[in-house]
Design a protein around this motif. Structure first.
Motif, PDB file in Angstrom:
ATOM      1  N   LYS A   1       0.831  -1.209   0.000  1.00 13.08           N
ATOM      2  CA  LYS A   1       0.000   0.000   0.000  1.00 13.08           C
ATOM      3  C   LYS A   1       0.865   1.260   0.000  1.00 13.08           C
ATOM      4  O   LYS A   1       0.621   2.198  -0.765  1.00 13.08           O
ATOM      5  CB  LYS A   1      -0.926  -0.009   1.216  1.00 13.08           C
ATOM      6  CG  LYS A   1      -1.895   1.138   1.246  1.00 13.08           C
ATOM      7  CD  LYS A   1      -2.857   1.004   2.416  1.00 13.08           C
ATOM      8  CE  LYS A   1      -3.841   2.150   2.425  1.00 13.08           C
ATOM      9  NZ  LYS A   1      -4.814   2.022   3.528  1.00 13.08           N
ATOM     10  N   LEU A   2       1.887   1.275   0.837  1.00 15.16           N
ATOM     11  CA  LEU A   2       2.790   2.432   0.894  1.00 15.16           C
ATOM     12  C   LEU A   2       3.563   2.601  -0.406  1.00 15.16           C
ATOM     13  O   LEU A   2       3.779   3.725  -0.870  1.00 15.16           O
ATOM     14  CB  LEU A   2       3.755   2.294   2.071  1.00 15.16           C
ATOM     15  CG  LEU A   2       3.144   2.474   3.450  1.00 15.16           C
ATOM     16  CD1 LEU A   2       4.128   2.068   4.529  1.00 15.16           C
ATOM     17  CD2 LEU A   2       2.685   3.913   3.635  1.00 15.16           C
ATOM     18  N   SER A   3       3.985   1.485  -1.007  1.00 14.10           N
ATOM     19  CA  SER A   3       4.754   1.585  -2.250  1.00 14.10           C
ATOM     20  C   SER A   3       3.908   2.169  -3.378  1.00 14.10           C
ATOM     21  O   SER A   3       4.410   2.931  -4.199  1.00 14.10           O
ATOM     22  CB  SER A   3       5.322   0.222  -2.650  1.00 14.10           C
ATOM     23  OG  SER A   3       4.297  -0.663  -3.051  1.00 14.10           O
ATOM     24  N   ARG A   4       2.639   1.821  -3.405  1.00 17.87           N
ATOM     25  CA  ARG A   4       1.758   2.415  -4.422  1.00 17.87           C
ATOM     26  C   ARG A   4       1.553   3.904  -4.152  1.00 17.87           C
ATOM     27  O   ARG A   4       1.556   4.714  -5.068  1.00 17.87           O
ATOM     28  CB  ARG A   4       0.420   1.690  -4.459  1.00 17.87           C
ATOM     29  CG  ARG A   4       0.513   0.367  -5.200  1.00 17.87           C
ATOM     30  CD  ARG A   4      -0.833  -0.303  -5.365  1.00 17.87           C
ATOM     31  NE  ARG A   4      -1.053  -1.158  -4.199  1.00 17.87           N
ATOM     32  CZ  ARG A   4      -2.131  -1.126  -3.422  1.00 17.87           C
ATOM     33  NH1 ARG A   4      -3.104  -0.297  -3.679  1.00 17.87           N
ATOM     34  NH2 ARG A   4      -2.241  -1.919  -2.393  1.00 17.87           N
ATOM     35  N   ARG A   5       1.387   4.268  -2.895  1.00 13.77           N
ATOM     36  CA  ARG A   5       1.138   5.662  -2.527  1.00 13.77           C
ATOM     37  C   ARG A   5       2.333   6.556  -2.834  1.00 13.77           C
ATOM     38  O   ARG A   5       2.182   7.674  -3.320  1.00 13.77           O
ATOM     39  CB  ARG A   5       0.787   5.771  -1.045  1.00 13.77           C
ATOM     40  CG  ARG A   5       0.524   7.226  -0.632  1.00 13.77           C
ATOM     41  CD  ARG A   5       0.219   7.356   0.836  1.00 13.77           C
ATOM     42  NE  ARG A   5      -0.999   6.634   1.138  1.00 13.77           N
ATOM     43  CZ  ARG A   5      -1.356   6.273   2.373  1.00 13.77           C
ATOM     44  NH1 ARG A   5      -0.598   6.560   3.410  1.00 13.77           N
ATOM     45  NH2 ARG A   5      -2.483   5.617   2.575  1.00 13.77           N
ATOM     46  N   TYR A   6       3.544   6.077  -2.536  1.00 11.05           N
ATOM     47  CA  TYR A   6       4.727   6.920  -2.653  1.00 11.05           C
ATOM     48  C   TYR A   6       5.583   6.639  -3.881  1.00 11.05           C
ATOM     49  O   TYR A   6       6.628   7.256  -4.053  1.00 11.05           O
ATOM     50  CB  TYR A   6       5.579   6.795  -1.387  1.00 11.05           C
ATOM     51  CG  TYR A   6       4.851   7.358  -0.186  1.00 11.05           C
ATOM     52  CD1 TYR A   6       4.642   8.731  -0.043  1.00 11.05           C
ATOM     53  CD2 TYR A   6       4.342   6.514   0.787  1.00 11.05           C
ATOM     54  CE1 TYR A   6       3.966   9.249   1.041  1.00 11.05           C
ATOM     55  CE2 TYR A   6       3.662   7.025   1.888  1.00 11.05           C
ATOM     56  CZ  TYR A   6       3.469   8.385   2.005  1.00 11.05           C
ATOM     57  OH  TYR A   6       2.792   8.898   3.080  1.00 11.05           O
ATOM     58  N   GLY A   7       5.139   5.727  -4.736  1.00 13.17           N
ATOM     59  CA  GLY A   7       5.851   5.471  -5.980  1.00 13.17           C
ATOM     60  C   GLY A   7       7.125   4.669  -5.837  1.00 13.17           C
ATOM     61  O   GLY A   7       8.062   4.848  -6.596  1.00 13.17           O
ATOM     62  N   TRP A   8       7.157   3.765  -4.844  1.00  9.25           N
ATOM     63  CA  TRP A   8       8.328   2.930  -4.645  1.00  9.25           C
ATOM     64  C   TRP A   8       8.194   1.640  -5.441  1.00  9.25           C
ATOM     65  O   TRP A   8       7.090   1.172  -5.708  1.00  9.25           O
ATOM     66  CB  TRP A   8       8.479   2.519  -3.190  1.00  9.25           C
ATOM     67  CG  TRP A   8       8.538   3.615  -2.184  1.00  9.25           C
ATOM     68  CD1 TRP A   8       8.959   4.898  -2.384  1.00  9.25           C
ATOM     69  CD2 TRP A   8       8.159   3.528  -0.812  1.00  9.25           C
ATOM     70  NE1 TRP A   8       8.879   5.607  -1.221  1.00  9.25           N
ATOM     71  CE2 TRP A   8       8.389   4.785  -0.242  1.00  9.25           C
ATOM     72  CE3 TRP A   8       7.664   2.505  -0.027  1.00  9.25           C
ATOM     73  CZ2 TRP A   8       8.135   5.049   1.100  1.00  9.25           C
ATOM     74  CZ3 TRP A   8       7.408   2.755   1.310  1.00  9.25           C
ATOM     75  CH2 TRP A   8       7.644   4.021   1.859  1.00  9.25           C
ATOM     76  N   LYS A   9       9.316   1.033  -5.741  1.00  8.18           N
ATOM     77  CA  LYS A   9       9.324  -0.335  -6.260  1.00  8.18           C
ATOM     78  C   LYS A   9       9.445  -1.245  -5.045  1.00  8.18           C
ATOM     79  O   LYS A   9      10.321  -1.055  -4.208  1.00  8.18           O
ATOM     80  CB  LYS A   9      10.508  -0.557  -7.201  1.00  8.18           C
ATOM     81  CG  LYS A   9      10.608  -1.979  -7.702  1.00  8.18           C
ATOM     82  CD  LYS A   9      11.786  -2.138  -8.644  1.00  8.18           C
ATOM     83  CE  LYS A   9      11.881  -3.585  -9.107  1.00  8.18           C
ATOM     84  NZ  LYS A   9      13.014  -3.760 -10.028  1.00  8.18           N
ATOM     85  N   LEU A  10       8.557  -2.234  -4.923  1.00 10.46           N
ATOM     86  CA  LEU A  10       8.579  -3.163  -3.804  1.00 10.46           C
ATOM     87  C   LEU A  10       9.021  -4.535  -4.297  1.00 10.46           C
ATOM     88  O   LEU A  10       8.431  -5.093  -5.220  1.00 10.46           O
ATOM     89  CB  LEU A  10       7.194  -3.268  -3.164  1.00 10.46           C
ATOM     90  CG  LEU A  10       7.023  -4.303  -2.053  1.00 10.46           C
ATOM     91  CD1 LEU A  10       7.962  -4.017  -0.888  1.00 10.46           C
ATOM     92  CD2 LEU A  10       5.572  -4.334  -1.586  1.00 10.46           C
ATOM     93  N   VAL A  11      10.073  -5.054  -3.695  1.00  8.15           N
ATOM     94  CA  VAL A  11      10.561  -6.395  -3.998  1.00  8.15           C
ATOM     95  C   VAL A  11      10.411  -7.219  -2.731  1.00  8.15           C
ATOM     96  O   VAL A  11      10.923  -6.844  -1.680  1.00  8.15           O
ATOM     97  CB  VAL A  11      12.038  -6.371  -4.456  1.00  8.15           C
ATOM     98  CG1 VAL A  11      12.545  -7.779  -4.699  1.00  8.15           C
ATOM     99  CG2 VAL A  11      12.192  -5.514  -5.703  1.00  8.15           C
ATOM    100  N   SER A  12       9.694  -8.330  -2.823  1.00 10.80           N
ATOM    101  CA  SER A  12       9.466  -9.175  -1.658  1.00 10.80           C
ATOM    102  C   SER A  12      10.174 -10.510  -1.840  1.00 10.80           C
ATOM    103  O   SER A  12       9.913 -11.236  -2.791  1.00 10.80           O
ATOM    104  CB  SER A  12       7.958  -9.399  -1.475  1.00 10.80           C
ATOM    105  OG  SER A  12       7.730 -10.181  -0.336  1.00 10.80           O
ATOM    106  N   LEU A  13      11.078 -10.808  -0.914  1.00  7.63           N
ATOM    107  CA  LEU A  13      11.839 -12.059  -0.923  1.00  7.63           C
ATOM    108  C   LEU A  13      11.582 -12.760   0.406  1.00  7.63           C
ATOM    109  O   LEU A  13      12.362 -12.638   1.347  1.00  7.63           O
ATOM    110  CB  LEU A  13      13.332 -11.779  -1.112  1.00  7.63           C
ATOM    111  CG  LEU A  13      13.705 -10.988  -2.366  1.00  7.63           C
ATOM    112  CD1 LEU A  13      15.160 -10.568  -2.320  1.00  7.63           C
ATOM    113  CD2 LEU A  13      13.412 -11.803  -3.612  1.00  7.63           C
TER     114      LEU A  13
END
Length: 74
Positions: A38-50
């Protein structure tokens, strides 16, 4: 907890962003995925989940049912 590997599922994060957030760890870390997505969409981040359930972040081989759980080593 589901296993997430690579960019956030669904392509909803900003894959070309210069700001990258990496979620790394076991199921305890994976519980933060919805909030970070949710935060990554709001602030324009790329989210990588490992993340992978039952896999510690330490450089050790996890043992499950008295046998090495080699999926964590990968």
């Amino acid at each position: 907890m589901p296993h997430h590997s690579g960019p956030a599922q669904g392509g909803r994060t900003h894959q070309t962003s210069e700001k990258v957030v990496v979620l790394y760890g076991d199921s305890h870390a994976a519980q933060w995925f919805p909030a970070l997505e949710k935060l990554s969409r709001r602030y324009g981040w790329k989210l990588v989940s490992l993340t992978k359930s039952s896999c510690k972040t330490a450089d050790i081989t996890t043992v499950s049912s008295h046998r090495p759980y080699e999926a964590c080593d990968t």
